[in-house]
Scaffold this active site. Structure first.
Site, PDB file in Angstrom:
ATOM      1  N   GLU A 127       0.848  -1.186   0.000  1.00 52.68           N
ATOM      2  CA  GLU A 127       0.000   0.000   0.000  1.00 52.68           C
ATOM      3  C   GLU A 127       0.887   1.241   0.000  1.00 52.68           C
ATOM      4  O   GLU A 127       1.864   1.265   0.747  1.00 52.68           O
ATOM      5  CB  GLU A 127      -0.902   0.046   1.232  1.00 52.68           C
ATOM      6  N   GLY A 267       2.947   2.450  10.917  1.00 49.82           N
ATOM      7  CA  GLY A 267       2.733   1.626  12.104  1.00 49.82           C
ATOM      8  C   GLY A 267       2.548   0.157  11.789  1.00 49.82           C
ATOM      9  O   GLY A 267       3.190  -0.702  12.384  1.00 49.82           O
ATOM     10  N   GLU A 270      -2.445  -3.972   6.946  1.00 47.33           N
ATOM     11  CA  GLU A 270      -3.516  -4.961   7.097  1.00 47.33           C
ATOM     12  C   GLU A 270      -3.574  -6.025   6.012  1.00 47.33           C
ATOM     13  O   GLU A 270      -4.654  -6.568   5.748  1.00 47.33           O
ATOM     14  CB  GLU A 270      -4.857  -4.212   7.131  1.00 47.33           C
ATOM     15  N   HIS A 303      -6.857  -2.121  15.048  1.00 48.82           N
ATOM     16  CA  HIS A 303      -7.051  -1.380  13.796  1.00 48.82           C
ATOM     17  C   HIS A 303      -6.805  -2.291  12.588  1.00 48.82           C
ATOM     18  O   HIS A 303      -7.647  -2.391  11.689  1.00 48.82           O
ATOM     19  CB  HIS A 303      -6.111  -0.176  13.781  1.00 48.82           C
ATOM     20  N   GLU A 304      -5.659  -2.952  12.573  1.00 52.61           N
ATOM     21  CA  GLU A 304      -5.328  -3.794  11.412  1.00 52.61           C
ATOM     22  C   GLU A 304      -6.285  -4.970  11.323  1.00 52.61           C
ATOM     23  O   GLU A 304      -6.704  -5.352  10.232  1.00 52.61           O
ATOM     24  CB  GLU A 304      -3.875  -4.284  11.482  1.00 52.61           C
ATOM     25  N   HIS A 307      -9.570  -3.947   9.806  1.00 55.01           N
ATOM     26  CA  HIS A 307      -9.502  -3.745   8.355  1.00 55.01           C
ATOM     27  C   HIS A 307      -9.945  -4.991   7.581  1.00 55.01           C
ATOM     28  O   HIS A 307     -10.284  -4.897   6.409  1.00 55.01           O
ATOM     29  CB  HIS A 307      -8.070  -3.412   7.929  1.00 55.01           C
TER      30      HIS A 307
HETATM   31  N1  TRP Z   1      -3.124   0.838   5.754  1.00 57.79           N
HETATM   32  C1  TRP Z   1      -2.145   1.065   6.781  1.00 57.79           C
HETATM   33  C2  TRP Z   1      -2.955   1.348   8.048  1.00 57.79           C
HETATM   34  O1  TRP Z   1      -3.485   2.358   8.234  1.00 57.79           O
HETATM   35  C3  TRP Z   1      -1.266   2.240   6.492  1.00 57.79           C
HETATM   36  C4  TRP Z   1       0.077   1.953   5.925  1.00 57.79           C
HETATM   37  C5  TRP Z   1       0.956   1.045   6.352  1.00 57.79           C
HETATM   38  C6  TRP Z   1       0.737   2.640   4.876  1.00 57.79           C
HETATM   39  N2  TRP Z   1       2.124   1.147   5.654  1.00 57.79           N
HETATM   40  C7  TRP Z   1       2.011   2.089   4.731  1.00 57.79           C
HETATM   41  C8  TRP Z   1       0.388   3.667   4.041  1.00 57.79           C
HETATM   42  C9  TRP Z   1       2.919   2.559   3.787  1.00 57.79           C
HETATM   43  C10 TRP Z   1       1.289   4.132   3.083  1.00 57.79           C
HETATM   44  C11 TRP Z   1       2.544   3.581   2.966  1.00 57.79           C
HETATM   45  O2  TRP Z   1      -3.172   0.527   8.848  1.00 57.79           O
HETATM   46 ZN    ZN Z   2      -5.589   1.673   8.580  1.00 51.01          ZN
END
Ligand code: TRP
Ligand code: ZN
Length: 880
Positions: A127, A267, A270, A303-304, A307
């Protein structure tokens, strides 16, 4: 200056994909000198695409293309066009299989997107658009495919090979190599793909779902971290149960895996069935992690996990819809945390983050709506606005509909859109359809940027016993948006009589059984509410529970605030009144540094320390003075040094006057029982460490002894670090150096603890001068390639040590610009985040603002600037 500026992507340009991919077959050959990726895509034309596309276009980034085959036939270079960021294959049939072989170098990938190496293991972060640096693919979330992934690697160096779904096959190969094949039955966008290969240990647990299915839970970590997984596993089980009970959502695969990696841009992530976590957001034991870290881990694990439904089963149509999954999931994890601990404290923490940092973002050059209309680099839009304001928008729907209708709406949303890639508008429509409410005006929250200001006027008419409250809203202009329409917002209100009793809120004179709290709905730019049968002028308790993400302006008197601090039945507003009183007094001192400090503040704090208040978790929060960052945010043209001096003076005044109360508080809250994570136990440690910090602020010798003893005897990191922090911020130079040396000696093997050690120094006014920060960067434990180290030293210095960062000679700004340029070549995502503090240059007086601007210009001049940093710097210098 750069000549070819990056392209802007617009929401209005969205088109459905011309081709769909039903199935992806991947084979990874992992070696030390690189990786070969074989991909087979089952492609067909999208029946919903208007017209007929001639060519298939796949996204790519820094790939070495080795071969292309169409339905098994090798294509010569003339039969396709490798444009670097695109692979174009013209004249394709309606349905076909496309094989693509690429060669990549994970060992040289410092950007930490795509496939890379972290402490010897292979891992991925796809992502938002990282998959295109693994292989050519339609890298957009509305292309959802079933993935089958075979990983091949050396068996002794990489005994564990993981991907999404279930492991369906494994075996040995020649040359000491082996393979494992994974199959994910759920169609997913490629941003949810994950792969891990390493020498890891597995910690196991089980969970039985509401329908009786038995789930295998696994956390994979490096062997040295095996004892730090229990909290994450417990948090995971609590999250799984909570999502069943509160949202009716059951887990859908037989295995759920979490992997901890040390080098990670954010952090956690997911990925379907295989969440990947920044080590600092998953590993904990009482002796190495603070209470804050424990709570953060619980929230991020939740949170994860959440998702899996809000993000994976129902995903985003395009990246403008990012808040569809992030805002909703943050709302879900906030409610989960509220249920696991103190709901009031959780709300205070979230409102603080929003008011300090999201409001600042909304008032700066990168301001954007919860659903942005354009971007250059999507990685720059993982913002507080998308996450936190997005969660507030979902919370407002929850408040307007009430819990039952909201649940009906979320059920409808998940049922209607399961397996689809949808929009924030689809989410709101589901809420409308389930509740029968009209949310057309409410949708403006997704479209208009900027923080609404709600100005409150009131009058009391004794002769008719009527109280009139006028609420007026206005939304400031933001880049590219002006003349905004009023928004639909829930404004929760209570009225208190002189004894602190909540009055019935009668909207008509003959209303019986009127509630003592109401959610007023504001839709016009101005609205007047009349309350009847009010026997005396009440004190209003406004925007209870922070019911909308707005600024409230009302001419509170200090006596009214004192009254609310002790008398409001809404815990959030008690805290808020305390903050407003402290802000008011500090602001007075900024204007008139020699003025006397209003003794009401002392009275308020003395009452808090008297140990008569049943909710000690709330007391622990109420004792915290507003931060410098918040005071800066509130000021139209902040003088950071003056803010720092005024706040410090208040702190010294309170600590001096309350010395014996603080010592009592310290002793009363000392307990040496086993480490517990209840809100009460956390509050005790917070109170004790706050008392210690305050006393060391006035360089109290007795407190210094207490801190040294606490440091030596601490049985948990909260107390150990609390004592060190208090000493490091004091003038006891010898003791503070001694403790810093001892702490490092003791914990140097543990990266998460070393990061804490860096942060404490980078945030300290005493120890955190620029020279000290530069010295920390030459420390053997510092590594510019590791985002956690960068954040704990450079990020903390520029984001938390504000009077040092804003030193009048501008050296703090030049230092940051230098580091951003260095980092831009290694990791553009981190560089673009690091540069943020400079972007607010227009807010500061010319003496500082011009130096900040020059630092930005210095970054802009760098050759080969990444798209990430370019967008941020360009938008903050527009017109210059
Ligand atoms: N989807 C992830 C979250 O919010 C966010 C995320 C994790 C992310 N690593 C990333 C976004 C690297 C951009 C780039 O839980
Ligand atoms: Zn998220």
């Amino acid at each position: 200056m750069r000549t070819n500026q990056p392209r802007t992507v617009y929401l209005s340009e969205y088109r459905v994909p011309a081709f769909l991919v039903d199935h992806v077959d991947l084979r990874f050959e992992l070696f030390e000198e690189g990786a070969r990726v074989h991909s087979t895509l089952a492609v067909r034309r999208n029946p919903e695409f208007p017209g007929r596309a001639d060519a298939l276009e796949l996204d790519g980034d820094r790939l070495h293309l080795e071969a292309v085959r169409l339905d098994g036939e090798s294509l010569t270079a003339a039969a396709y066009d490798d444009q670097g960021d695109k692979l174009v294959v013209p004249g394709v049939p309606d349905r076909f299989a496309l094989d693509v072989v690429t060669w990549i170098e994970p060992q040289n990938n410092t950007r930490l997107e795509g496939l890379y190496k972290s402490s010897g293991m292979f891992c991925t972060q796809c992502e938002a658009e990282g998959f295109r640096s693994i292989t050519f693919f339609p890298d957009r979330p509305d292309v959802m495919a079933r993935f089958r992934t075979r990983i091949e690697a050396d068996k002794s160096a990489y005994p564990i090979l993981l991907s999404n779904g279930n492991d369906v096959d494994r075996g040995d190969l020649d040359n000491g190599r082996h393979y494992v094949t994974w199959e994910d039955p759920f169609p997913k966008p490629c941003y949810l793909f994950a792969l891990v290969a390493g020498d890891l240990v597995e910690k196991n647990d089980r969970f039985t779902t509401c329908s009786g299915r038995d789930i295998d839970l696994r956390i994979y970590v490096e062997p040295r971290n095996a004892s730090k997984c229990d909290h994450a596993l417990d948090s995971l089980k609590r999250s799984m149960r909570w999502d069943e009970e509160v949202y009716g959502r059951e887990y859908d695969l037989d295995i759920f895996m979490i992997v901890a990696v040390d080098d990670f841009n954010m952090g956690a992530m997911e990925n379907k069935g295989l969440n990947i976590f920044n080590s600092s957001c998953v590993l904990a034991s009482p002796d190495t992690a603070t209470d804050l870290a424990f709570q953060r881990i619980e929230a991020i694990v939740a949170h994860e996990y959440f998702h899996n439904w809000s993000g994976n089963r129902v995903t985003c149509r395009d990246w403008f819809q990012l808040s569809l999954k992030e805002g909703f999931t943050v709302f879900r994890d906030a409610e989960f945390s509220a249920d696991m601990g103190s709901a009031t404290v959780k709300r205070i923490e979230d409102a603080t983050l929003l008011r300090t940092s999201q409001f600042a973002e909304d008032a700066g050059p990168m301001a954007h709506p919860v659903r942005p209309a354009s971007y250059m680099e999507i990685s720059n839009f993982y913002t507080l606005t998308i996450y936190e304001k997005g969660a507030e928008v979902v919370r407002m729907i929850h408040t307007l509909l009430g819990p039952e209708l909201f649940r009906k709406g979320s059920d409808l949303y998940f049922d209607r859109h399961d397996g689809q890639a949808v929009t924030t508008d689809d989410f709101v429509t589901a809420m409308e359809d389930a509740s029968g409410r009209d949310l057309r005006q409410f949708r403006l929250w997704y479209e208009q940027a900027g923080t609404p200001v709600v100005t409150v006027r009131d009058e009391y008419e004794a002769s008719t016993q009527t109280y009139r409250l006028t609420l007026a809203q206005s939304i400031p202009d933001t880049p590219g948006q002006s003349g905004k329409q009023p928004q639909h917002l829930p404004f929760t209100l209570g009225l208190l009589d002189a004894l602190g009793e909540s009055l019935p809120l009668r909207l008509s004179a003959d209303e019986s059984d009127a509630p003592t709290e109401r959610v007023l709905e504001l839709t016009e730019s101005e609205h007047r509410f009349e309350f009847h049968g009010i026997a005396e002028r009440p004190v209003p308790s406004l925007l209870r529970g922070f019911s909308a993400p707005v600024r409230v302006v009302y001419p509170w008197t200090r006596d009214q605030l004192m009254f609310l601090i002790s008398g409001d039945s809404d815990g959030f507003n008690r805290w808020d009144a305390g903050q407003r009183l402290a802000v008011d007094i500090i602001q007075e001192l900024i204007e008139k540094p020699e003025a006397d400090i209003d003794s009401r503040l002392l009275t308020a704090y003395r009452n808090l320390l008297a140990d008569t208040e049943p909710d000690q978790a709330l007391v622990a929060k109420m004792l915290q003075l507003p931060s410098e960052a918040y005071l800066i945010e509130l000021s139209a043209q902040p003088d950071v040094q003056a803010i720092h001096r005024a706040r410090t003076r208040v702190l010294e005044y309170l600590a001096t006057a309350l010395r014996s109360e603080l010592l009592n508080c310290y002793r009363r809250n000392t307990d040496n029982g086993p480490y517990q994570l209840s809100p009460q136990a956390i509050a005790r440690r917070s109170l004790r460490n706050t008392a210690l910090a305050w006393l060391l602020h006035i360089n109290d010798h007795e407190a210094c002894e207490l801190a040294l003893a606490q440091y030596r005897e601490a049985s948990n990191m909260t107390d150990g670090l609390g004592a060190m922090k208090a000493l490091v911020n004091s003038e006891f130079a010898e003791e503070r150096e001694q403790v810093l040396v001892d702490f490092y000696q003791r914990w140097q093997q543990d990266p998460q603890v070393v990061e804490q050690w860096f942060s404490v120094q980078a945030a300290s006014v005493q120890a955190g001068s620029l020279e000290r920060v530069r010295a920390l960067m030459t420390h053997p434990a510092f590594d510019l390639r590791n985002p956690n180290k960068v954040r704990s030293v450079i990020g903390v210095y520029a984001g938390q040590n504000l009077s040092e960062f804003h030193r009048p000679d501008g050296a703090g700004y030049r230092f940051l610009a230098e580091q951003v340029c260095q980092l831009d070549d290694l990791n553009p995502q981190i560089a673009a985040r690091l540069v943020m503090p400079l972007t607010r240059w227009r807010k500061f007086a010319a003496s500082h603002g011009q130096a900040m601007k020059q630092a930005l210009e210095q970054v802009r001049e760098k050759t080969g600037l990444s798209r990430d940093v370019y967008e941020v710097v360009h938008k903050s210098l527009v017109g210059e």
